[in-house]
Design an enzyme around this catalytic site. Structure first.
Site, PDB file in Angstrom:
ATOM      1  CD  GLU A  58      -8.424   1.034   0.248  1.00 41.89           C
ATOM      2  OE1 GLU A  58      -8.763   0.964  -0.961  1.00 41.89           O
ATOM      3  OE2 GLU A  58      -7.160   1.768   0.768  1.00 41.89           O
ATOM      4  CG  HIS A  59      -6.769  -2.898   1.578  1.00 36.34           C
ATOM      5  ND1 HIS A  59      -6.305  -1.538   0.874  1.00 36.34           N
ATOM      6  CD2 HIS A  59      -7.176  -3.406   0.385  1.00 36.34           C
ATOM      7  CE1 HIS A  59      -6.832  -1.268  -0.142  1.00 36.34           C
ATOM      8  NE2 HIS A  59      -7.324  -2.532  -0.560  1.00 36.34           N
ATOM      9  CD  GLN A  68      -2.523  -1.028  -0.144  1.00 32.63           C
ATOM     10  OE1 GLN A  68      -3.354  -0.306  -0.697  1.00 32.63           O
ATOM     11  NE2 GLN A  68      -2.522  -2.201  -0.932  1.00 32.63           N
ATOM     12  CG  HIS A 107     -51.847  13.298   1.398  1.00 28.35           C
ATOM     13  ND1 HIS A 107     -51.531  14.451   1.014  1.00 28.35           N
ATOM     14  CD2 HIS A 107     -50.686  12.660   1.182  1.00 28.35           C
ATOM     15  CE1 HIS A 107     -50.217  14.785   0.302  1.00 28.35           C
ATOM     16  NE2 HIS A 107     -49.772  13.528   0.486  1.00 28.35           N
ATOM     17  CG  HIS A 161      -1.610   2.251  -3.860  1.00 28.75           C
ATOM     18  ND1 HIS A 161      -1.889   1.810  -5.384  1.00 28.75           N
ATOM     19  CD2 HIS A 161      -1.721   1.030  -3.420  1.00 28.75           C
ATOM     20  CE1 HIS A 161      -2.342   0.881  -5.412  1.00 28.75           C
ATOM     21  NE2 HIS A 161      -2.524   0.198  -4.244  1.00 28.75           N
ATOM     22  CG  ASP A 174      -5.059  -4.338  -4.412  1.00 26.76           C
ATOM     23  OD1 ASP A 174      -6.145  -4.104  -3.865  1.00 26.76           O
ATOM     24  OD2 ASP A 174      -3.974  -3.683  -4.298  1.00 26.76           O
TER      25      ASP A 174
END
Length: 435
Positions: free
Chosen positions: A333-334, A265, A426, A268, A367
Site C-alpha cells: 500500500e505504502h 503503520q 444486427h 493503526h 496520509d
C-alpha cells in the site's frame, strides 16, 4: 524476545517464512461474512428501524428516528469554529493541497473528448460525474479527519451532485475535527451511523438516508465485507485490508526515522504490516535497536507490539535490486524508498499504492497533507488497482455519430460480422442504411 523478527533472503527457508508473513485471511472470516449478510438483509427490509436498532446496539447511541442522527451544516460549521486555530489552519492547508492535486488529475484525464474520422463520423467519450456518493469515515478505534478530505474533495472536484458521509460515534461522542473536515471539504449531509448497517443504508436507501451510486472509504472487516456484498447494487472503491508499509533503505537514513515510519503503520491496528528491506545488515540492527528503544514512548505501544510481532519483519537482502523485486511481489500500500538516490530505484518498482521517495518523505506526510490520495489499494491489490481519485467519481459514456458516408463503410463491416455470428437483425439494421 525481540520486538520484530529479522530475516535474510539468503537463509534456508526464507521463501516459506516470507509467504507466511504475507498471508492475511481476516477478510474471509466466515463468521463476519454471515453476520454482515444478516445485517444487510435486515436494513434492506426494515430500513430506518434496523439502522436505529444496530446503532443503539453497536455504538450505544439511541434515537427515535434516523433524522436525529443527521448532523446539520450549522453543526459542521460550529465544529469548525470550535477547534483550535492551529487545527483549523492545518485542516485548511491540507484541504488546499489535496484539492490542487485532484484538480490537476481532473485536467489530465477527466474531460470529455471527441474527434471526426476521415468520413465525417464523430467518435469520442463523454465524462460525467456521479449523481450521489457515500463516503465512509471510520470512527471506532480512532478519528480520521484526513479520510474526510481524501474522500470528499476528489468527489467534489469531479462534480458529484451530493456527498453523503457516514461516521460512527460510539457512545455519542462526536469528534469536532472530523466534523470540521466535513465542513471544509464540502460534504452535503452527515449521518452518525457506522458499520455494515451504514453501508447497507447507503447502498439500498431508507426513508431517511438516500441511496447512493457509489461508496468509498476505509473501515473494519465488517465494513469491508459489507462493501463486497453490496457491490453491483452500487459501485465501491475497493475492498480495503489492514494498512501496510514497506521501506526499502540503503542505510543512509537515520535509524530513528525509519523506525518511526514503521511504527506509523503498526499503530493503526494489530493486523497492520510493517516491513523493512535493506542490504545493510548493520543498518537493520540499528533500526531494530531504535525500535526497541522508541516503542516504550508510544501511546499505542500495545497495538504496535502486536502488529510487529504478528506481521512485521526486518529483511536483509542481497542487494537493493533484490529489495525492489521483493517489493514488487508484495505490492505494498505504502512504499518508501529511503535512499540517497531514490530516483535510481523508482524505475524498478512496478507495484505500489503510493511511492514515497527520499529520506525526508515520510509516509505520514502523504496520509495528511502532501496532496495525493491516501485511500490506497492493500493486500497486494496494487498489482491491478490505483489510489482513490477524481476518476472514481466519474463515469464515461462513448459518443458515436456515424455520417451517411461512414455508414457505407461501417455497415458492410458490421453486416459481414453479424451474419458470421448468426445475428441477422444486427446485419439487417446495418444493411438498411447502405445506399
Amino acid at each position: 524476545m525481540k520486538l520484530v523478527r529479522q530475516l535474510s533472503t539468503a537463509a534456508p527457508g526464507f521463501d516459506a517464512e516470507f509467504q507466511r508473513l504475507r498471508f492475511w485471511s481476516a477478510a474471509d472470516d466466515a463468521a463476519i461474512e454471515a453476520r454482515v449478510a444478516e445485517i444487510l438483509a435486515d436494513v434492506r427490509e426494515r430500513g430506518d428501524a434496523a439502522v436505529l436498532d444496530y446503532t443503539a446496539r453497536f455504538d450505544r447511541v439511541t434515537a427515535d428516528q434516523v433524522a436525529a442522527l443527521e448532523i446539520t451544516q450549522a453543526e459542521l460549521q460550529a465544529a469548525l469554529a470550535s477547534i483550535t486555530p492551529a487545527q483549523a489552519s492545518a485542516l485548511q492547508a491540507a484541504a488546499k493541497r489535496v484539492r490542487a492535486y485532484h484538480e490537476r488529475q481532473l485536467e489530465a484525464c477527466g474531460r470529455s473528448w471527441s474527434y471526426r474520422d476521415e468520413e465525417g463520423s464523430l467518435l469520442g467519450q463523454k465524462v460525467t460525474p456521479l449523481d450521489r456518493v457515500g463516503i465512509y469515515v471510520p470512527g471506532g478505534k480512532a478519528a480520521y479527519p484526513s479520510s474526510v478530505l481524501m474522500n470528499a474533495i476528489p468527489a467534489q472536484v469531479a462534480g458529484v451532485g451530493e456527498i453523503i458521509m457516514v461516521v460512527p460515534t460510539p457512545d455519542g461522542v462526536r469528534n469536532p475535527l472530523v466534523l470540521a473536515a466535513a465542513a471544509v471539504a464540502g460534504v452535503h449531509r452527515v449521518f452518525t451511523i457506522g458499520g455494515a448497517q451504514a453501508v447497507a443504508a447507503l447502498a439500498y436507501g431508507t426513508a431517511t438516508i438516500p441511496r447512493v451510486d457509489k461508496i468509498t472509504g476505509p473501515g473494519n472487516a465488517y465494513v469491508a465485507s459489507a462493501k463486497k456484498h453490496v457491490f453491483g447494487q452500487v459501485g465501491i472503491d475497493m475492498i480495503a485490508g489492514p494498512s501496510e508499509i514497506l521501506v526499502i533503505a540503503d542505510g543512509t537514513t537515520p535509524p530513528d526515522w525509519v523506525a518511526m515510519d514503521l511504527f506509523s503503520q503498526a499503530e493503526h491496528d494489530e493486523l497492520a504490516q510493517s516491513i523493512l528491506l535493506s542490504p545493510d545488515a548493520a543498518f537493520l540492527d540499528a533500526v531494530s535497536a531504535s525500535m526497541e528503544r522508541l516503542v516504550e514512548e508510544m501511546p499505542r505501544e500495545a497495538v504496535i507490539r502486536a502488529s510487529l510481532a504478528g506481521r512485521g519483519a526486518l529483511i536483509l537482502t542481497r542487494s537493493m535490486e533484490e529489495a525492489c523485486e521483493i517489493s514488487n511481489a508484495i505490492a505494498p500500500e505504502h512504499l518508501e524508498i529511503s535512499a540517497a538516490e531514490p530516483q535510481r530505484w523508482e524505475p524498478l518498482l512496478r507495484h505500489a499504492g503510493a511511492i514515497f521517495m527520499g529520506a525526508y518523505t515520510s509516509e505520514s506526510l502523504g496520509d495528511y497533507c502532501a496532496g495525493p490520495n491516501h485511500v490506497l489499494p492493500t493486500a497486494g491489490t496494487a498489482r491491478f488497482s490505483s489510489p482513490l481519485g477524481v476518476y472514481d467519481f466519474q463515469k464515461r459514456s462513448s459518443l458515436i455519430e456515424v455520417s451517411a458516408e461512414g455508414a457505407q463503410t461501417l455497415g458492410r463491416i458490421a453486416s459481414e460480422l453479424a451474419h458470421g455470428e448468426g445475428l441477422q437483425a444486427h446485419a439487417r439494421a446495418a444493411e438498411l442504411r447502405l445506399k
